[in-house]
Design a protein around this motif. Sequence first.
Motif, PDB file in Angstrom:
ATOM      1  N   LEU A 197       0.461  -1.155  -0.288  1.00 10.41           N
ATOM      2  CA  LEU A 197       0.551  -0.139   0.015  1.00 10.41           C
ATOM      3  C   LEU A 197       1.052   0.816  -0.132  1.00 10.41           C
ATOM      4  N   VAL A 198       1.673   1.165   0.603  1.00  5.51           N
ATOM      5  CA  VAL A 198       3.376   2.209   0.634  1.00  5.51           C
ATOM      6  C   VAL A 198       3.126   2.680  -0.851  1.00  5.51           C
ATOM      7  N   TYR A 199       3.834   1.912  -1.086  1.00  6.17           N
ATOM      8  CA  TYR A 199       4.487   1.330  -2.422  1.00  6.17           C
ATOM      9  C   TYR A 199       3.604   2.358  -3.424  1.00  6.17           C
ATOM     10  N   ILE A 200       2.542   1.819  -3.928  1.00  5.63           N
ATOM     11  CA  ILE A 200       1.264   1.942  -3.962  1.00  5.63           C
ATOM     12  C   ILE A 200       1.278   3.644  -3.924  1.00  5.63           C
ATOM     13  N   THR A 201       0.883   3.930  -2.910  1.00  6.62           N
ATOM     14  CA  THR A 201       0.256   4.725  -2.491  1.00  6.62           C
ATOM     15  C   THR A 201       2.217   6.390  -2.826  1.00  6.62           C
ATOM     16  N   PHE A 202       2.518   5.635  -2.595  1.00  2.87           N
ATOM     17  CA  PHE A 202       4.262   7.035  -2.877  1.00  2.87           C
ATOM     18  C   PHE A 202       3.828   7.049  -4.459  1.00  2.87           C
ATOM     19  N   GLY A 203       3.744   5.796  -5.067  1.00  2.00           N
ATOM     20  CA  GLY A 203       3.874   5.891  -6.393  1.00  2.00           C
ATOM     21  C   GLY A 203       2.976   7.148  -7.362  1.00  2.00           C
ATOM     22  N   ILE A 204       1.452   6.712  -6.684  1.00  2.00           N
ATOM     23  CA  ILE A 204       0.336   8.285  -7.058  1.00  2.00           C
ATOM     24  C   ILE A 204       1.080   9.422  -6.706  1.00  2.00           C
ATOM     25  N   THR A 205       1.361   9.063  -5.522  1.00  2.91           N
ATOM     26  CA  THR A 205       1.286  10.776  -4.638  1.00  2.91           C
ATOM     27  C   THR A 205       2.477  11.631  -6.169  1.00  2.91           C
ATOM     28  N   ILE A 206       3.125  10.748  -5.800  1.00  2.83           N
ATOM     29  CA  ILE A 206       4.447  11.693  -7.083  1.00  2.83           C
ATOM     30  C   ILE A 206       3.800  12.261  -8.211  1.00  2.83           C
ATOM     31  N   LEU A 207       2.893  10.783  -9.115  1.00  6.42           N
ATOM     32  CA  LEU A 207       2.576  11.136 -10.528  1.00  6.42           C
ATOM     33  C   LEU A 207       1.471  12.025 -10.511  1.00  6.42           C
ATOM     34  N   LEU A 208       1.213  12.550  -9.089  1.00  8.64           N
ATOM     35  CA  LEU A 208      -0.107  13.503  -9.060  1.00  8.64           C
ATOM     36  C   LEU A 208       0.510  14.488  -8.786  1.00  8.64           C
ATOM     37  N   TRP A 209       1.952  14.656  -8.271  1.00  6.90           N
ATOM     38  CA  TRP A 209       2.544  15.914  -7.830  1.00  6.90           C
ATOM     39  C   TRP A 209       3.368  16.221  -9.441  1.00  6.90           C
ATOM     40  N   LEU A 210       3.683  15.180  -9.774  1.00  5.54           N
ATOM     41  CA  LEU A 210       4.637  15.394 -11.240  1.00  5.54           C
ATOM     42  C   LEU A 210       3.480  16.831 -12.357  1.00  5.54           C
ATOM     43  N   THR A 211       2.158  15.566 -12.365  1.00 10.15           N
ATOM     44  CA  THR A 211       1.142  17.144 -13.104  1.00 10.15           C
ATOM     45  C   THR A 211       0.385  17.427 -12.700  1.00 10.15           C
ATOM     46  N   ASP A 212       0.312  18.275 -11.673  1.00  4.38           N
ATOM     47  CA  ASP A 212      -0.961  18.174 -11.147  1.00  4.38           C
ATOM     48  C   ASP A 212      -1.208  19.992 -11.747  1.00  4.38           C
ATOM     49  N   THR A 213      -0.168  20.198 -12.823  1.00  3.56           N
ATOM     50  CA  THR A 213      -0.423  21.955 -13.954  1.00  3.56           C
ATOM     51  C   THR A 213      -1.811  20.438 -14.752  1.00  3.56           C
ATOM     52  N   VAL A 214      -1.878  19.348 -15.006  1.00  2.00           N
ATOM     53  CA  VAL A 214      -2.420  18.893 -16.333  1.00  2.00           C
ATOM     54  C   VAL A 214      -3.341  17.841 -15.435  1.00  2.00           C
ATOM     55  N   SER A 215      -4.117  17.584 -14.578  1.00  5.92           N
ATOM     56  CA  SER A 215      -5.216  16.550 -13.769  1.00  5.92           C
ATOM     57  C   SER A 215      -5.721  17.890 -13.263  1.00  5.92           C
ATOM     58  N   GLY A 216      -5.219  19.078 -12.613  1.00  6.05           N
ATOM     59  CA  GLY A 216      -5.829  20.137 -11.782  1.00  6.05           C
ATOM     60  C   GLY A 216      -5.753  20.028 -10.677  1.00  6.05           C
ATOM     61  N   VAL A 217      -5.284  18.829 -10.419  1.00  3.01           N
ATOM     62  CA  VAL A 217      -5.250  18.878  -8.478  1.00  3.01           C
ATOM     63  C   VAL A 217      -3.737  19.181  -8.131  1.00  3.01           C
ATOM     64  N   ASN A 218      -4.420  20.705  -7.217  1.00  3.40           N
ATOM     65  CA  ASN A 218      -3.424  20.939  -6.758  1.00  3.40           C
ATOM     66  C   ASN A 218      -1.836  20.461  -5.830  1.00  3.40           C
ATOM     67  N   ALA A 219      -0.796  20.892  -6.065  1.00  3.89           N
ATOM     68  CA  ALA A 219      -0.083  19.862  -5.322  1.00  3.89           C
ATOM     69  C   ALA A 219       0.201  20.026  -3.876  1.00  3.89           C
ATOM     70  N   ASN A 220      -0.669  21.091  -2.528  1.00  7.81           N
ATOM     71  CA  ASN A 220      -0.963  20.742  -1.556  1.00  7.81           C
ATOM     72  C   ASN A 220      -1.890  20.727  -1.288  1.00  7.81           C
ATOM     73  N   VAL A 221      -3.115  20.179  -2.336  1.00 10.16           N
ATOM     74  CA  VAL A 221      -3.916  18.996  -2.266  1.00 10.16           C
ATOM     75  C   VAL A 221      -3.857  17.269  -1.970  1.00 10.16           C
ATOM     76  N   VAL A 222      -3.207  17.343  -2.578  1.00 15.14           N
ATOM     77  CA  VAL A 222      -2.542  16.258  -3.227  1.00 15.14           C
ATOM     78  C   VAL A 222      -0.863  15.674  -1.781  1.00 15.14           C
ATOM     79  N   ALA A 223      -0.668  16.741  -1.363  1.00 17.05           N
ATOM     80  CA  ALA A 223      -0.140  15.660  -0.270  1.00 17.05           C
ATOM     81  C   ALA A 223      -0.710  15.788   0.952  1.00 17.05           C
ATOM     82  N   MET A 224      -2.498  15.622   0.643  1.00 13.66           N
ATOM     83  CA  MET A 224      -2.983  15.268   1.490  1.00 13.66           C
ATOM     84  C   MET A 224      -3.427  13.611   1.249  1.00 13.66           C
ATOM     85  N   LEU A 225      -3.432  13.400  -0.152  1.00 17.45           N
ATOM     86  CA  LEU A 225      -4.033  11.701  -0.463  1.00 17.45           C
ATOM     87  C   LEU A 225      -2.818  10.774   0.672  1.00 17.45           C
ATOM     88  N   PRO A 226      -1.379  10.740   0.880  1.00 17.41           N
ATOM     89  CA  PRO A 226      -0.860   9.629   1.361  1.00 17.41           C
ATOM     90  C   PRO A 226      -1.170  10.005   2.882  1.00 17.41           C
TER      91      PRO A 226
END
Length: 504
Positions: free
Chosen positions: A305-334
């Motif tokens: 679960l940690v590996y998956i969460t880590f990977g998804i979080t990093i991916l969302l951070w890298l694509t925040d301008t594409v996904s529309g999800v702010n990096a600060n919001v992404v940080a709350m996922l993990p």
Amino acid sequence: MFKNFHGFHLVEEYHKWKKEHRNEKNPIGLKALKIFLAIAIPLFFWIAPSSVYGLPGISPVEQRVLSIFVFAALMWLFEAVPAWTTSLVVVVLLLFCTSNSALWFFQTDAAGVKFTNLINNTDILHCFADPTIMLFIGGFIIAIAATKSGLDVKLAKVMLMPFGTKSETVLLGFILVTAVFSMFISNTATAAMMLTFLTPVLNALPDDGKGKVGLALAIPIGANIGGMGTPIGTPPNAIALKFLNDPEGMNLGIGFGQWMMVMVPLTLILLFIAWVVLKKMFPFKQKTIQLKIESNHTHTWKDTLVYITFGITILLWLTDTVSGVNANVVAMLPVGVLCMAGVITKRDLEELSWSILWMIAGAFSLGVAMKGSGLATHLIEAIPFASWSPLLVIIGSGLLCYLMANFISHTATAALFTPILAIAGASMSDQLASFGGVSTLLIGVAICSSVAMVLPISTPPNALADATGFIKQKYMVKTGLIMGFAGLLLGYLTLIFSGVYGLL
């Protein structure tokens, strides 16, 4: 937070050394004198006639904000107490002396008329829960989870494997892997972990060879420079980004991935330069090195679960301008996922690096106070920033910031310079346009702080590496100056190019 990491004993020794160093540097008499000056000088500004400032129309509330800023600057410079305690005191002073919930006699003038420019107390308190603070908390949670799941050791082992056994390539491996970890994990924790892996190698290398010096220096250099790569790599990055992205200020909307797109290439170039410098200055006598990185961690479903969460979080951070999800919001996922799954416990939350978060909040509160009281506007109107040479402002502020960051906390340096440079940048934005804009000024502070690594006291990674006993201070000074010059030169060139062509 550091209790979770490999090399925790090194961090404990560092904090003990830091405290002893502060006490040696500040014997009781000198410490008392520094604190007296840090109170007396701001007090003079507090009670002095407004004509002393040369700022027509400055109000008593603005005078108090300026006095508190001077207090913070002196306390951070003197280092009579830990930097984070100064930040906390600054917030308390602002609340009780300048806010709309201050003590009653601070809210009115001599005639009993209430001041109109009192700072909203909720704006100051919000600094403790600023979205950027949440971004750092998310980073801390990921770092703790990575260690508890054994992900950090596995990643280190896998990432070092391609570099083989040739001494010079192993050196490159340690530089790069340390840098990558420090982009997402505290520089101090990263340095402690990597030094733990490296210690057996250092002990096995010939005593009459210089290669072990290069390897020991590879850790702090990799950690300090690598931290520039992401907004959460080091607190000065977050402070700069906060002022640049403030919706009520510059509102540049620089994303997590956008930051990395510019800063990671710069980081890689500097790391390659570091590798060339280290292998030339400290040649290996032993041509091969055998690395043994072992872990006794037993894999469970939580690790997956940690590996998956880590990977998804990093991916969302890298694509925040594409996904529309702010990096600060992404940080709350993990935070949500890993706490719900029991990977992160109550004890883990208690071990977060709260001192770093308070330090950042203190920097934010100074910015809020300068803007909310009207002091920022008065400074813009009274000081002819627009008539100054933009190149002189960039170079001058960069050199001064670099000099100070070698002797005091990098975060304190950023907290001191960023609010002032934000004011200067806002008033001379047109002149700065041809040099990359205001981002060159503010992100320049973060770069100057990161490449300040001349002395053992300059950064925690430096101190940890120095504690190995393999590094003479003259070696650290020499490599620190070389990397500082390269970092300042290439850093500002990168910022100017990125700003001119719209990358930042």
